[in-house]
Design a protein around this motif. Structure first.
Motif, short mmCIF file in Angstrom:
data_model
loop_
_atom_site.label_atom_id
_atom_site.label_comp_id
_atom_site.label_asym_id
_atom_site.label_seq_id
_atom_site.Cartn_x
_atom_site.Cartn_y
_atom_site.Cartn_z
N LEU A 1096 4.92 2.16 9.99
CA LEU A 1096 5.06 2.89 8.73
C LEU A 1096 6.27 2.31 8.02
N ASP A 1097 6.03 1.38 7.12
CA ASP A 1097 7.11 0.62 6.48
C ASP A 1097 7.36 1.17 5.08
N THR A 1098 8.55 1.67 4.86
CA THR A 1098 8.86 2.26 3.54
C THR A 1098 8.90 1.21 2.44
N VAL A 1099 9.00 -0.06 2.79
CA VAL A 1099 8.90 -1.11 1.77
C VAL A 1099 7.55 -1.06 1.08
N TYR A 1100 6.49 -0.82 1.85
CA TYR A 1100 5.14 -0.81 1.29
C TYR A 1100 4.71 0.60 0.86
N LEU A 1101 5.30 1.63 1.45
CA LEU A 1101 4.96 2.99 1.02
C LEU A 1101 5.41 3.23 -0.42
N PHE A 1102 6.55 2.72 -0.81
CA PHE A 1102 7.08 2.88 -2.16
C PHE A 1102 6.98 1.57 -2.92
N HIS A 1103 5.77 1.05 -3.00
CA HIS A 1103 5.56 -0.24 -3.66
C HIS A 1103 4.28 -0.20 -4.47
N MET A 1104 4.34 -0.78 -5.66
CA MET A 1104 3.16 -0.91 -6.51
C MET A 1104 2.68 -2.36 -6.47
N PRO A 1105 1.36 -2.56 -6.48
CA PRO A 1105 0.84 -3.93 -6.41
C PRO A 1105 1.41 -4.81 -7.52
N ARG A 1106 1.67 -6.06 -7.15
CA ARG A 1106 2.18 -7.08 -8.06
C ARG A 1106 3.53 -6.71 -8.68
N LYS A 1107 4.26 -5.84 -8.00
CA LYS A 1107 5.61 -5.50 -8.43
C LYS A 1107 6.59 -5.92 -7.35
N ARG A 1108 7.86 -5.88 -7.67
CA ARG A 1108 8.89 -6.29 -6.72
C ARG A 1108 9.05 -5.25 -5.62
N MET A 1109 9.59 -5.73 -4.47
CA MET A 1109 9.94 -4.83 -3.38
C MET A 1109 11.28 -4.15 -3.72
N LEU A 1146 5.64 11.86 2.49
CA LEU A 1146 4.61 12.85 2.85
C LEU A 1146 4.67 14.04 1.92
N GLU A 1147 5.88 14.41 1.52
CA GLU A 1147 6.04 15.56 0.62
C GLU A 1147 5.50 15.24 -0.77
N LEU A 1148 5.82 14.05 -1.30
CA LEU A 1148 5.39 13.70 -2.65
C LEU A 1148 3.91 13.40 -2.73
N SER A 1149 3.34 12.83 -1.68
CA SER A 1149 1.92 12.46 -1.72
C SER A 1149 1.03 13.52 -1.09
N LYS A 1150 1.63 14.69 -0.73
CA LYS A 1150 0.86 15.75 -0.06
C LYS A 1150 0.10 15.19 1.13
N ASN A 1151 0.84 14.50 1.98
CA ASN A 1151 0.26 13.86 3.17
C ASN A 1151 -0.84 12.86 2.82
N GLY A 1152 -0.67 12.19 1.68
CA GLY A 1152 -1.62 11.16 1.26
C GLY A 1152 -2.86 11.69 0.59
N THR A 1153 -2.93 12.99 0.27
CA THR A 1153 -4.14 13.57 -0.34
C THR A 1153 -4.13 13.48 -1.86
N GLU A 1154 -2.98 13.22 -2.47
CA GLU A 1154 -2.91 13.15 -3.93
C GLU A 1154 -2.30 11.81 -4.33
N PRO A 1155 -3.07 10.75 -4.27
CA PRO A 1155 -2.51 9.43 -4.59
C PRO A 1155 -2.17 9.27 -6.07
N GLU A 1156 -2.89 9.98 -6.96
CA GLU A 1156 -2.63 9.82 -8.39
C GLU A 1156 -1.27 10.39 -8.77
N SER A 1157 -0.93 11.55 -8.23
CA SER A 1157 0.38 12.13 -8.54
C SER A 1157 1.50 11.26 -7.96
N PHE A 1158 1.29 10.70 -6.79
CA PHE A 1158 2.30 9.82 -6.20
C PHE A 1158 2.44 8.53 -7.00
N HIS A 1159 1.34 8.08 -7.61
CA HIS A 1159 1.38 6.88 -8.44
C HIS A 1159 2.30 7.11 -9.63
N LYS A 1160 2.26 8.33 -10.20
CA LYS A 1160 3.14 8.65 -11.33
C LYS A 1160 4.60 8.63 -10.87
#
Length: 1197
Positions: A1096-1109, A1146-1160
């Motif tokens: 579980l790497d926080t580099v990729y958990l908080f990363h948008m495609p084609r954006k910087r790390m 986990l708190e912001l993404s509701k355990n991964g159930t709300e990807p759209e809100s986490f994307h914002k």
């Protein structure tokens, strides 16, 4: 010659002071001695003055015949009588060589050998003269032209050389090794370690090599393996000179006194038959040089530096009447030599003068000298001058030889037509790496040709290159021209192209489309990658090694087991052998065998890779055998060679060991039988140039049942006698390992010749029905299903360059003999299944792997392996059961046709190692793997640091009730130090290209609890002790300071890498999930392969495609309002912060159930980062999650 203890004033002599000075006549120099020496500034040369006619030479008594000046004022450092011509060679302290012809000492040639160093030894050969200086060996023609110039290492200090045969040379000096040089290839072939450093004099007889050391010792060494057979401790101070004749060895030197070294007037004489000293010989001069001059008796000539010479018998008494005096111009005699005919003596003094003493008026230097070549006289002065301004001057005045042939000037007009050549194509490497700026292209120089030179190819040579048959194309270099290289693309050395992201954007799948794991080549000493793959794909070896675990810090078997585990887990991603090669570099035997290459040698391809990998093959089998013995039998035999007392003590011995009987038969009839065993065999080729056909099985039998004549000790005769040594096999191994020993053109020609003979026989056998390629007509395809189809015939390409059989059959006979023959699939029908015959001592071995040396002048060559991968490996990786041959070229893996594994084009593909395995081998061994790592590795352990106190402890080990379970969270962070800096080049367009990345080593590993009442408290915080030199501690980023990794002064919890590695392996095997930031790089440097679902790497958990790390510091500030990594990094702080960030995710993404809100949320993160330029604002007061409350709870626990 060792000059320690001589005149101290001589040590202040600086050769460079004399190199540029004009010759000046010394006040003490006799002018009648000068010959052809320019003295006056006007440049008028002095003619050679002949010896006065009044000189009378008495027959049989040495008297001075001639004296001549070699170089005015520059001491003579060495003199040598030419062994092929009537010449005397002299070398000076200024690096100048001069030769004199005949007893009249007429100057023949004179030239500079070295600009700064003195000439230390001269050796004449048939075609030229060898000159040895401090770190240079130069071979020059007698006229002064350079034949070769061999540079030695800068740190070498060479003093002596010895010509052992016409093409082999030994060089020794003040270091602890002696080099063996092959004069044909001008390459170093061996490096013999010397226990007593400082070899300044070497001699040879038909029994021993004799080495004189600066410590005063003389060692006697074996002619075959250079091992010490005996040693004489001659003098307590230093050795000056020694000589050997018959059964006597005489030496002179210096003894230690209270005031320093003093010349010893007792000559030490040794009897080589009894190997002991006899009565010392007292002489009346201070001996500096001595030589045996055997004419009618074995008399000795003893010379002092002051010019006194005494003759005496080595076993008699010295008579003062036998002393004569050499009158040196300078104060000291510097060198002395005796001609091969014993008729002439040469002395050189410290003022550059050479004195010739002879025992006859017309001496000869050699018994049979060849005629010396002299320069032809100039004929220009004898021709009449021609005035070219006279138009009517007849050209017939120019003499022209009479000939009836057409003159070169009579050129046909047809040959004078201009025919422009087409420009050759631009190197594909230049086009591939070119970057365009406007209309101009920039590319780095591939260095494949000389600067500003483009070779043009004529049509004939172009057609030859175009017609070269290429092997099936691989993805590498697809854009290159096919005719530019002889080496097939997939066999060329592969390199990793690094970008600013390192390896993350390098496409390894382009080179490996299988699920097997390759090995990365950029690590030091990664030349053994191919052999690691061979051992891995031996199923019994793989299972045995992975079941092994011991307490040794640097155990090759343990590290190899860890690497095999990584290869098992990988799904096509390459692995690194970092930890294995690190342990390999610490083994003293590896360094002694020359298996550890310097980075420069590895990059330039200096070492002979074929010899290197064969030595490595023998070493690794020996080392694994010993490691297994130590685990099973503590008092196991600790030999370093290829034979063992009992190979059955380990499973490695059961797999590879062949038990033998070595029989020595003396000519007196006495026979000695000795039992031994070996782990591999070396091919011994017949000395046959007639083109006779030999089966591989014949050569193999000859190599296994070796018979040779050699000198050996006979207990019955009580002396060394010629004996016949034979080898009989008592038990055959399960895995037959063969070193091919194709180390010269002689062996390569033998393979090439046998492959040609085998090809002709195969064509004849198939009666001309062989197709030229693998493409068939439509009618042939229709007959594919019919029994009488014609497609069973192989193609011509499949039969070329093949001599090696896929299977061999071995049978033990009743009289301890061995029958070996090639085995084909058709033989099974005739003889029956191989399994049924094993009961009668008949075994069939199948080829499993071949390791080959790729000769490529562009890259320095490489090593690759062809491996027949078995069914169990395909079942685990791909879920299918079949066997297939693969090519393993570091991280390039490609399936190949089985014929390619045994095809050796000796121009670029040379066999090195063969592995044959018994049929149905896997059924004989237990192939179950039991994980040897237990939970006890996580419990408390002692620190290696001597100064660590309990109050300094930064972690609390796990209790038994806290042992992690599947799915538990563990926060992880690691810190690193740099062992080797990055190597990069700046391109012409201003961009930087990484050639070799920096070599990192893990220095600190921290694991914190991810759940429970003690969440956030570390249970591992290990500082890793390292024995390798650290270039940069990276304190700003790692928090590691100099001294933290030193067990003597560190106050940290210091452990070995192996200890911490076992803890992480246990956590991975148990199934925990690691939480951290940038774990991919951490695991890569630690050398761990972790399944992706456990990371579980926080580099990729908080990363948008084609954006910087995004950095951990910025994420902690943005989401947790924490300001970390203020001055330096702290792994406890980073691991705990990564855990908190995961909880936040986990708190912001509701355990991964709300990807759209986490994307914002991520969009807001990136917008804020751009505004802040990704920098955390400077804190008013330093805050950190590592606060006092947390540490007080740690202390309370």
């Amino acid at each position: 010659m060792n000059f320690e203890g001589l005149d101290p004033g001589l040590a202040e002599y600086a050769p460079t002071m004399h190199s540029a000075l004009d010759p000046v006549l010394d006040a003490h120099l006799n002018p009648s001695l000068l010959q052809n020496v320019e003295l006056d500034p006007e440049g008028v040369a002095l003619e050679a003055l002949p010896v006065q006619e009044s000189v009378h030479i008495m027959e049989g008594v040495y008297s001075e015949l001639h004296s001549v000046v070699a170089e005015v004022g520059v001491p003579v450092s060495v003199s040598h009588f030419d062994l092929h011509e009537e010449m005397l060679w002299v070398g000076s302290h200024g690096g100048h060589a001069t030769s004199f012809f005949g007893p009249a000492l007429e100057r023949y040639s004179s030239f500079q050998v070295n600009g700064s160093d003195d000439i230390r030894q001269i050796q004449s050969l048939e075609n030229g003269i060898l000159f040895l200086t401090k770190n240079n060996l130069k071979y020059m023609a007698r006229g002064g032209l350079i034949i070769f110039d061999y540079l030695l290492d800068e740190n070498e200090d060479m003093h002596s050389l010895l010509l052992t045969d016409s093409s082999t040379l030994l060089i020794g000096g003040l270091q602890n090794h002696i080099l063996e040089i092959d004069l044909n290839t001008v390459q170093e072939t061996q490096k013999y370690t010397v226990e007593t450093p400082g070899v300044t004099i070497m001699r040879q007889t038909n029994r021993f090599f004799f080495c004189g050391h600066t410590s005063g010792k003389v060692s006697l060494r074996d002619l075959r393996n250079f091992k010490v057979e005996h040693e004489f401790d001659a003098f307590s101070g230093s050795l000056s000179d020694f000589d050997v004749h018959g059964n006597l060895l005489a030496a002179c030197g210096f003894s230690s006194r209270l005031t320093g070294l003093a010349c010893d007037r007792f000559l030490k004489v040794y009897d080589l038959r009894m190997m002991r000293a006899i009565t010392p010989l007292q002489v009346h001069v201070d001996p500096a040089f001595l030589r045996f001059i055997p004419t009618y008796t074995s008399r000795l000539a003893i010379i002092s530096q002051s010019g006194q010479c005494q003759f005496c018998e080595p076993t008699g008494l010295a008579n003062p009447a036998d002393i004569f005096h050499v009158n040196p111009v300078g104060p000291l005699l510097m060198t002395f030599d005796v001609s091969a005919s014993k008729q002439a003596l040469a002395f050189g003094d410290s003022e550059g003068c050479v004195h010739l003493w002879t025992d006859s008026p017309e001496p000869s230097f050699n018994p049979y000298s060849r005629e010396t070549e002299f320069a032809l006289p100039c004929l220009v002065d004898s021709l009449p001058p021609l005035d070219w301004s006279q138009d009517l001057l007849p050209l017939s005045l120019i003499p022209v030889p009479l000939t009836t042939d057409t003159l070169l000037s009579d050129w046909p007009a047809a040959n004078s037509v201009p025919a422009p050549r087409r420009a050759p194509p631009v190197d594909a490497e230049i086009l591939r790496t070119m970057k365009k700026v406007g209309f101009i292209g920039y590319a780095p120089n591939p260095r494949t040709r000389l600067r500003n030179q483009i070779p043009y190819r004529l049509k004939e040579s172009d057609s030859e290159f175009d017609s070269f048959s290429q092997v099936t194309e691989s993805p590498i270099g697809r854009e290159e021209e096919p005719h530019l290289h002889m080496v097939s693309k997939k066999y060329r050395k592969v390199t990793i192209k690094y970008s600013k992201l390192g390896l993350e954007d390098f496409d390894f799948k382009h080179y490996n489309k299988t699920l097997f794991a390759g090995l990365e080549p950029h690590i030091p000493n990664a030349y053994c990658n191919c052999m690691i793959q061979v051992l891995y794909f031996l199923e019994p070896v793989r299972c045995l090694i992975q079941n092994h675990l011991c307490q040794k810090e640097f155990c090759l078997a343990c590290e190899l087991g860890f690497l095999f585990h990584m290869l098992d887990l990988s799904r096509g991603d390459p692995c690194q052998g970092n930890n294995f090669l690190r342990a390999f570099r610490t083994i003293p035997e590896a360094s002694a065998l020359g298996l550890i290459l310097a980075d420069s040698d590895e990059a330039s391809g200096k070492g002979n890779l074929a010899r290197l990998i064969q030595r490595w093959n023998r070493f690794i089998l020996t080392q694994l055998h010993q490691d297994m013995q130590e685990l099973e039998v503590p008092q196991a035999y600790r030999g370093a060679g290829g034979s063992f007392c009992s190979s059955g003590d380990s499973v490695i011995g059961q797999l590879f060991s062949c038990e033998m009987e070595n029989c020595s038969l003396c000519r007196c009839g006495s026979e000695t039988v000795r039992a031994s065993s070996t782990l591999l065999f070396t091919l011994s080729y017949p000395d046959d140039k007639t083109g006779k056909n030999y089966d591989f099985a014949q050569v193999l039998k000859r190599s296994i049942c070796l018979e040779q004549n050699t000198q050996a000790w006979c207990d019955n005769c009580e002396k060394y006698q010629p004996t016949i040594q034979t080898r009989n096999i008592r038990h055959l191994p399960d895995i037959l390992v063969i070193n091919c020993e194709v180390n010269s053109s002689k062996e390569a020609d033998f393979w090439r010749m046998q492959a040609e003979v085998a090809f002709k026989m195969a064509v004849k056998k198939h009666g001309g029905e062989i197709s030229k390629n693998k493409e068939f007509a439509l009618a042939d395809w229709k007959e594919l299903g019919s029994p009488e189809g014609v497609l069973v015939c192989p193609s011509i390409e499949e039969l070329k360059n093949i001599w090696l059989p896929f299977s061999i059959r071995m049978k033990m006979t009743k009289n301890k003999g061995l029958d070996v023959c090639n085995w084909t699939d058709g033989d099974e029908v005739q003889w029956g299944p191989a399994r049924a015959e094993e009961e009668h001592g008949v075994y069939v071995y199948d080829l499993m792997a071949t390791v080959v040396h790729i000769l490529d002048s562009r890259t320095g060559g490489s090593l690759v392996a062809h491996i027949k991968v078995g069914e169990t490996y395909h079942q685990r990786k791909e879920g299918v059961t079949h066997q297939q041959w693969y090519l393993f070229n570091d991280f390039l893996i490609e399936p190949i046709d089985k014929h390619e594994a045994v095809q050796f084009d000796m121009n670029w593909k040379v066999p090195a190692i063969l592995y044959y395995v018994k049929r149905n081998l896997n059924s004989r061994y237990n192939l179950n793997i039991k994980n040897p790592i237990e939970a006890s590795v996580l419990l408390a352990e002692a620190s290696l640091a001597r100064k660590q106190r309990k109050t300094h402890t930064t972690f609390i080990p796990l209790m038994l009730n806290e042992m992690p379970q599947v799915g538990d969270l563990v926060g992880l962070d690691a810190e690193f130090v740099t062992l080797n800096e990055e190597e990069a080049e700046l391109r012409s367009d201003g961009t930087k290209s990484t050639i070799k990345p920096s070599q990192m080593s893990v220095a600190r590993i921290t694991c914190v609890r991810g759940q429970g009442p003690n969440e956030g408290i570390p249970f591992i915080d290990d500082y890793i002790s390292t024995q390798e030199q650290v270039v940069d501690y990276l304190t700003q980023y790692s928090g590691i300071k100099p001294g933290d990794l030193d067990a003597k002064i560190s106050s940290k919890h210091l452990t070995t890498l192996k200890s911490t590695y076992l803890k992480l392996r246990f956590l991975i095997d148990i199934g925990v999930k690691f939480v951290g930031h940038g774990l991919q790089k951490d695991f890569r440097v630690i050398n761990l392969m972790v399944p992706k679902d456990q990371v579980l790497d926080t580099v990729y958990l908080f990363h948008m495609p084609r954006k910087r790390m995004i950095s951990l510091r910025f994420l902690a500030w943005y989401f947790l309002d924490l300001k970390i990594q203020g001055e330096t990094h702290d792994s406890i702080e980073d691991a705990r912060t990564a855990l908190q960030l995961y909880r936040k995710y986990l708190e912001l993404s509701k355990n991964g159930t709300e990807p759209e809100s986490f994307h914002k949320v991520l969009k807001g993160l990136y917008e804020k980062g751009r505004k802040m330029d990704w920098k955390v604002p400077e804190p008013e007061g330093q805050t950190s999650p590592k606060n006092a409350a947390v540490f007080s709870s740690v202390l309370a626990l």
